[in-house]
Design a protein around this motif. Structure first.
Motif, PDB file in Angstrom:
ATOM      1  N   THR A 333      -4.378  22.141  12.236  1.00  0.00           N
ATOM      2  CA  THR A 333      -4.361  22.413  10.803  1.00  0.00           C
ATOM      3  C   THR A 333      -3.493  21.382  10.097  1.00  0.00           C
ATOM      4  O   THR A 333      -2.441  21.021  10.602  1.00  0.00           O
ATOM      5  N   ILE A 334      -3.972  20.906   8.963  1.00  0.00           N
ATOM      6  CA  ILE A 334      -3.121  20.064   8.113  1.00  0.00           C
ATOM      7  C   ILE A 334      -2.931  20.796   6.798  1.00  0.00           C
ATOM      8  O   ILE A 334      -3.906  21.258   6.199  1.00  0.00           O
ATOM      9  N   THR A 335      -1.696  20.922   6.364  1.00  0.00           N
ATOM     10  CA  THR A 335      -1.453  21.504   5.051  1.00  0.00           C
ATOM     11  C   THR A 335      -0.793  20.454   4.164  1.00  0.00           C
ATOM     12  O   THR A 335       0.294  19.970   4.477  1.00  0.00           O
ATOM     13  N   ILE A 336      -1.504  20.091   3.105  1.00  0.00           N
ATOM     14  CA  ILE A 336      -0.933  19.131   2.152  1.00  0.00           C
ATOM     15  C   ILE A 336       0.041  19.887   1.275  1.00  0.00           C
ATOM     16  O   ILE A 336      -0.344  20.848   0.601  1.00  0.00           O
ATOM     17  N   ASP A 337       1.309  19.480   1.294  1.00  0.00           N
ATOM     18  CA  ASP A 337       2.264  20.174   0.443  1.00  0.00           C
ATOM     19  C   ASP A 337       2.771  19.250  -0.662  1.00  0.00           C
ATOM     20  O   ASP A 337       2.477  18.062  -0.688  1.00  0.00           O
ATOM     21  N   GLU A 338       3.565  19.835  -1.535  1.00  0.00           N
ATOM     22  CA  GLU A 338       4.029  19.115  -2.714  1.00  0.00           C
ATOM     23  C   GLU A 338       4.810  17.863  -2.336  1.00  0.00           C
ATOM     24  O   GLU A 338       4.685  16.815  -2.972  1.00  0.00           O
ATOM     25  N   GLU A 339       5.602  17.984  -1.287  1.00  0.00           N
ATOM     26  CA  GLU A 339       6.435  16.872  -0.848  1.00  0.00           C
ATOM     27  C   GLU A 339       5.572  15.646  -0.490  1.00  0.00           C
ATOM     28  O   GLU A 339       5.876  14.513  -0.859  1.00  0.00           O
ATOM     29  N   MET A 340       4.474  15.880   0.211  1.00  0.00           N
ATOM     30  CA  MET A 340       3.583  14.776   0.594  1.00  0.00           C
ATOM     31  C   MET A 340       3.023  14.079  -0.650  1.00  0.00           C
ATOM     32  O   MET A 340       2.911  12.861  -0.710  1.00  0.00           O
ATOM     33  N   VAL A 341       2.663  14.897  -1.635  1.00  0.00           N
ATOM     34  CA  VAL A 341       2.094  14.329  -2.858  1.00  0.00           C
ATOM     35  C   VAL A 341       3.162  13.541  -3.610  1.00  0.00           C
ATOM     36  O   VAL A 341       2.941  12.404  -4.033  1.00  0.00           O
ATOM     37  N   ARG A 342       4.335  14.120  -3.728  1.00  0.00           N
ATOM     38  CA  ARG A 342       5.437  13.448  -4.444  1.00  0.00           C
ATOM     39  C   ARG A 342       5.751  12.102  -3.786  1.00  0.00           C
ATOM     40  O   ARG A 342       5.991  11.118  -4.475  1.00  0.00           O
ATOM     41  N   ARG A 343       5.781  12.093  -2.463  1.00  0.00           N
ATOM     42  CA  ARG A 343       6.077  10.824  -1.763  1.00  0.00           C
ATOM     43  C   ARG A 343       5.019   9.773  -2.086  1.00  0.00           C
ATOM     44  O   ARG A 343       5.329   8.625  -2.368  1.00  0.00           O
ATOM     45  N   ALA A 344       3.741  10.195  -2.053  1.00  0.00           N
ATOM     46  CA  ALA A 344       2.653   9.242  -2.318  1.00  0.00           C
ATOM     47  C   ALA A 344       2.735   8.705  -3.750  1.00  0.00           C
ATOM     48  O   ALA A 344       2.552   7.507  -3.989  1.00  0.00           O
ATOM     49  N   ILE A 345       3.066   9.573  -4.690  1.00  0.00           N
ATOM     50  CA  ILE A 345       3.175   9.140  -6.086  1.00  0.00           C
ATOM     51  C   ILE A 345       4.367   8.193  -6.248  1.00  0.00           C
ATOM     52  O   ILE A 345       4.271   7.162  -6.909  1.00  0.00           O
ATOM     53  N   ALA A 346       5.483   8.544  -5.601  1.00  0.00           N
ATOM     54  CA  ALA A 346       6.688   7.718  -5.723  1.00  0.00           C
ATOM     55  C   ALA A 346       6.429   6.320  -5.160  1.00  0.00           C
ATOM     56  O   ALA A 346       6.856   5.325  -5.734  1.00  0.00           O
ATOM     57  N   ARG A 347       5.709   6.251  -4.043  1.00  0.00           N
ATOM     58  CA  ARG A 347       5.400   4.929  -3.453  1.00  0.00           C
ATOM     59  C   ARG A 347       4.645   4.065  -4.462  1.00  0.00           C
ATOM     60  O   ARG A 347       4.933   2.891  -4.622  1.00  0.00           O
ATOM     61  N   ARG A 348       3.692   4.672  -5.147  1.00  0.00           N
ATOM     62  CA  ARG A 348       2.948   3.880  -6.124  1.00  0.00           C
ATOM     63  C   ARG A 348       3.842   3.504  -7.302  1.00  0.00           C
ATOM     64  O   ARG A 348       3.849   2.367  -7.744  1.00  0.00           O
ATOM     65  N   ASP A 349       4.607   4.469  -7.799  1.00  0.00           N
ATOM     66  CA  ASP A 349       5.440   4.191  -8.967  1.00  0.00           C
ATOM     67  C   ASP A 349       6.462   3.091  -8.672  1.00  0.00           C
ATOM     68  O   ASP A 349       6.870   2.368  -9.554  1.00  0.00           O
ATOM     69  N   GLN A 350       6.855   2.976  -7.386  1.00  0.00           N
ATOM     70  CA  GLN A 350       7.797   1.910  -7.034  1.00  0.00           C
ATOM     71  C   GLN A 350       7.077   0.632  -6.657  1.00  0.00           C
ATOM     72  O   GLN A 350       7.671  -0.327  -6.203  1.00  0.00           O
ATOM     73  N   GLY A 351       5.751   0.645  -6.801  1.00  0.00           N
ATOM     74  CA  GLY A 351       4.979  -0.572  -6.540  1.00  0.00           C
ATOM     75  C   GLY A 351       4.728  -0.846  -5.079  1.00  0.00           C
ATOM     76  O   GLY A 351       4.449  -1.972  -4.690  1.00  0.00           O
ATOM     77  N   HIS A 352       4.800   0.191  -4.232  1.00  0.00           N
ATOM     78  CA  HIS A 352       4.532  -0.035  -2.817  1.00  0.00           C
ATOM     79  C   HIS A 352       3.121   0.366  -2.396  1.00  0.00           C
ATOM     80  O   HIS A 352       2.877   0.757  -1.283  1.00  0.00           O
ATOM     81  N   GLY A 353       2.201   0.295  -3.321  1.00  0.00           N
ATOM     82  CA  GLY A 353       0.787   0.547  -2.984  1.00  0.00           C
ATOM     83  C   GLY A 353       0.476   1.974  -2.669  1.00  0.00           C
ATOM     84  O   GLY A 353       1.296   2.831  -2.556  1.00  0.00           O
TER      85      GLY A 353
END
Ligand code: ATP
Ligand code: MG
Length: 353
Positions: A333-353
């Protein structure tokens, strides 16, 4: 006999595919029923930002009509991109009416009487998508392709005797009962009307409103809705000629989608991004889940990317799952949680693709 179909039936069906556009769906449902029973139905112009659901709505209508076998006699429908139409060398008549004609032949069989086929063409439904691309002028210079396209459509829209070619023969039909539904994003229109609404002399200036989003973020927004301010002149200025525009008795402005709607679009409709993703992981025996917090975070991120509408969801989500998609585990089972989403958004906002 009473007509078996009510606008509400169509409304309820279309709402399964199209989220947050109830007013537009209602109008389309009434127009459909009128058209199908043979009443005059208003030609419609749908205006809505990119990714707000115009094409989705057109497709939903097509799907609905195709799914009702009893309606096939009435429901001859084509969807054409205005841009493609402008390229059409053999003429608009052939491009539009010729397609309705071959639809009818396909629906009724090759031996169907010609009268029946032509009657079906005369009661066709024509969706013209991306109609904003055939502007009569672009940045103050005349746009010949656009002018020609609008004039050609005009001729097609209300004509007692339009000739077209199909199967090497020439036919003539009365096109005045064909229902036209056009849609477009009219990108610069939004800015132009907003400018008029904020600095214009004919309206009271708007005051920014404080909005609190589902994720707890606070921001100021202008309570600007295009439909409250849009005038015919704005569309003329944009490059739709008065003659062309006057053929559309009903102009419907779609809503801009907010967080709440975006979250629903992400999970609810058939073919929603999350459903499709679940199916992908299921092929590896993986059960994919998402927490409410993660869902809100994705919708929040998509909502702040103005002018992409629901298209932004895909972009945000891709950042969250691309690693897992490339190397899915075996089962589990994979559960996508808020933390995973926040990390992905932060990576983009910091310009890390
Ligand atoms: N109101 C909506 N309800 C459900 N899904 C939507 C809605 N709006 C957008 N979508 C989703 O977002 C994607 C893009 O939407 P769509 O193609 O309908 O946008 P559009 O309004 O036609 O934009 P454009 O002006 O750029 O053509 C679609 O794949 C659809 O799944
Ligand atoms: Mg579209």
């Amino acid at each position: 006999m009473a007509f078996p179909l009510r606008p509400r039936d169509i409304f309820e069906e279309l709402r399964k595919d199209v989220v947050g556009q109830d007013d537009a769906i209602r109008e389309i449902a009434v127009a459909m029923v009128k058209h199908l029973v043979g009443h005059p139905a208003p030609n419609m112009l749908l205006i809505g930002n990119s990714g707000s659901g115009k094409t989705t709505l057109m497709r939903a209508v097509e799907r609905f009509l195709a799914s009702r076998p009893g309606l096939s006699d009435y429901a001859n429908i084509v969807r054409i991109n205005a841009n493609v139409l402008a390229e059409e060398r053999q003429g608009y008549q052939k491009a539009v009416l010729g397609r309705l004609f071959s639809n009818a032949r396909r629906m009724f069989g090759a031996d169907a009487p010609l009268r029946r086929v032509l009657r079906s063409v005369e009661h066709g439904i024509v969706f013209i998508d991306e109609v904003d691309k055939i502007r009569a002028h672009v940045s103050n210079a005349p746009n010949v392709r656009g002018i020609v396209a609008q004039e050609a459509l005009l001729t097609l829209m209300e004509n007692e005797n339009v000739e077209f070619e199909a199967d090497g023969q020439t036919y003539a039909v009365n096109s005045s009962s064909i229902l036209f539904i056009a849609g477009g994003a009219f990108e610069e229109l939004y800015e132009a009307v907003l400018r008029r609404a904020t600095i214009g002399h004919d309206v009271t200036p708007m005051k920014p409103m404080v909005v609190v989003s589902a994720s707890g973020e606070v921001r100021e927004e202008l309570p600007f809705h295009l439909r409250d301010y849009l005038k015919y002149e704005d569309l003329f200025r944009y490059g739709m000629t008065p003659q062309f525009l006057s053929r559309f008795e009903s102009i419907v402005v779609l809503n801009d989608l907010g967080e709440e709607e975006l979250a629903r679009i992400f999970v609810e409709p058939d073919g929603a991004i999350f459903r499709t993703s679940r199916e992908y992981f299921a092929t590896y025996g993986i059960e994919l889940n998402i927490t409410r917090g993660a869902l809100i975070a994705i919708a929040w991120d998509a909502a702040r990317q103005k002018r992409l509408g629901a298209r932004a969801l895909r972009e945000t989500y891709r950042r969250v799952v691309r690693g897992m998609e490339f190397e899915p585990a075996d089962g589990g089972t994979i559960t996508i949680d808020e933390e995973m989403v926040r990390r992905a958004i932060a990576r983009r906002d910091q310009g890390h693709g």
